[in-house]
Design an enzyme around this catalytic site. Sequence first.
Site, PDB file in Angstrom:
ATOM      1  N   HIS A  53       0.867  -1.182   0.000  1.00  0.00           N
ATOM      2  CA  HIS A  53       0.000   0.000   0.000  1.00  0.00           C
ATOM      3  C   HIS A  53       0.903   1.230   0.000  1.00  0.00           C
ATOM      4  O   HIS A  53       1.745   1.400   0.902  1.00  0.00           O
ATOM      5  CB  HIS A  53      -0.920   0.003   1.222  1.00  0.00           C
ATOM      6  CG  HIS A  53      -1.921  -1.108   1.212  1.00  0.00           C
ATOM      7  ND1 HIS A  53      -2.221  -1.873   2.319  1.00  0.00           N
ATOM      8  CD2 HIS A  53      -2.701  -1.585   0.202  1.00  0.00           C
ATOM      9  CE1 HIS A  53      -3.136  -2.767   2.008  1.00  0.00           C
ATOM     10  NE2 HIS A  53      -3.437  -2.615   0.731  1.00  0.00           N
ATOM     11  N   GLU A  56       1.659   3.614   3.122  1.00  0.00           N
ATOM     12  CA  GLU A  56       2.185   3.041   4.360  1.00  0.00           C
ATOM     13  C   GLU A  56       3.710   3.107   4.290  1.00  0.00           C
ATOM     14  O   GLU A  56       4.371   2.188   3.826  1.00  0.00           O
ATOM     15  CB  GLU A  56       1.660   1.620   4.537  1.00  0.00           C
ATOM     16  CG  GLU A  56       0.133   1.591   4.625  1.00  0.00           C
ATOM     17  CD  GLU A  56      -0.451   0.188   4.708  1.00  0.00           C
ATOM     18  OE1 GLU A  56       0.323  -0.781   4.814  1.00  0.00           O
ATOM     19  OE2 GLU A  56      -1.686   0.062   4.677  1.00  0.00           O
ATOM     20  N   HIS A 144       3.689  -3.472   6.905  1.00  0.00           N
ATOM     21  CA  HIS A 144       2.589  -2.524   6.676  1.00  0.00           C
ATOM     22  C   HIS A 144       2.461  -1.589   7.871  1.00  0.00           C
ATOM     23  O   HIS A 144       3.060  -1.799   8.921  1.00  0.00           O
ATOM     24  CB  HIS A 144       1.255  -3.279   6.521  1.00  0.00           C
ATOM     25  CG  HIS A 144       1.107  -4.023   5.234  1.00  0.00           C
ATOM     26  ND1 HIS A 144       0.209  -3.665   4.259  1.00  0.00           N
ATOM     27  CD2 HIS A 144       1.739  -5.123   4.769  1.00  0.00           C
ATOM     28  CE1 HIS A 144       0.294  -4.507   3.245  1.00  0.00           C
ATOM     29  NE2 HIS A 144       1.217  -5.405   3.537  1.00  0.00           N
ATOM     30  N   GLU A 207       1.767  -5.388  10.898  1.00  0.00           N
ATOM     31  CA  GLU A 207       1.182  -4.054  11.016  1.00  0.00           C
ATOM     32  C   GLU A 207       1.938  -3.343  12.136  1.00  0.00           C
ATOM     33  O   GLU A 207       1.784  -3.656  13.309  1.00  0.00           O
ATOM     34  CB  GLU A 207      -0.310  -4.144  11.334  1.00  0.00           C
ATOM     35  CG  GLU A 207      -1.132  -4.898  10.286  1.00  0.00           C
ATOM     36  CD  GLU A 207      -1.401  -4.076   9.035  1.00  0.00           C
ATOM     37  OE1 GLU A 207      -1.037  -2.871   9.018  1.00  0.00           O
ATOM     38  OE2 GLU A 207      -1.987  -4.625   8.082  1.00  0.00           O
TER      39      GLU A 207
END
Length: 319
Positions: A53, A56, A144, A207
């Site tokens: 993404h 990010e 991420h 994450e």
Amino acid sequence: MRDFLARTLNGRAPQAQCGEQRGFSWQWREEGILSIAPDAEPVGDLVISAAIHGNETAPVELLDAIIQALAAGELPLRWRLLVLLGNPGALRAGRRYQAQDLNRLFSQGWQRFPEGAERERARLLEQRLMEFYRAPRRWHLDLHTALRESLHPRFGVLPASQTPWDEGFLAWLGAAGLEALVFHQSPAGTFSHFSHACCAALSATLELGKARPLGDNDLTQFRLADMALRALLRGETPVMPERPPRRYRVVRQLTKQSEAFVLHMADQTPNFTAFHAGDLLAEESGRRYLARYPTEYVLFPNPRVAPGLRAGLMLIDAE
């Protein structure tokens, strides 16, 4: 090698596309793809990806600092390493994606979508992973940051697996600062699912915090992940946390089928917010989705996705 990120951001191939330095050789494969091989026998094959993404960016800066340390001779390398900046066009634009969410297109999920930048990139990344892996020991760490706040600020999502997870791999994720691990139970179109299901790699989506613009990240917040990655590259065991990550299991996906979908959660609902049996989670065209377990936790709630995509995951304690 030192200008890998800069070349990716300006969209220009480097003049020198391969080289040798003390302890390793490197090759610029193509835009956003760099392979590095140690001179000594490697302990395994490691893929580290970021910018699947494009908005990010902290993992991108983290990876760039590691590449600079390798180039300066400050960081020994024990793995064959493939560094991937997944979506260069979205990274340059500061956007999550250009046309389609790249992290829904893997495992040939791209076949369901029309031609476009992300569709072609998913095909290319799949090909590069299948070409790269050859050692018995295979890891893939997909870095991420989350769109929203989280009650566990740093957590990992592991793809569905037909075999028990290697506890050493899970322990390393805890050493990287992850406070929770989420275990999928069914296939998905994510990059980490592809590398695990199709390449037999130990894979996880990490994450690592909140999404920020490039240059606005406080990398001190990623200290544990940085330390664990550097220890891994050196072939060393990082310092393990006193408390292992809390484990969750996915029990349901909330899928938005049409624009009639309504998610009964506030826009700022943090990841891992708890719901209880009977709570209304979502509804669509007369169908109501209620919490079924005594306590369920929501992950990635987002009603603004396109129809046919995930609007949230519901979890229970795996322990």
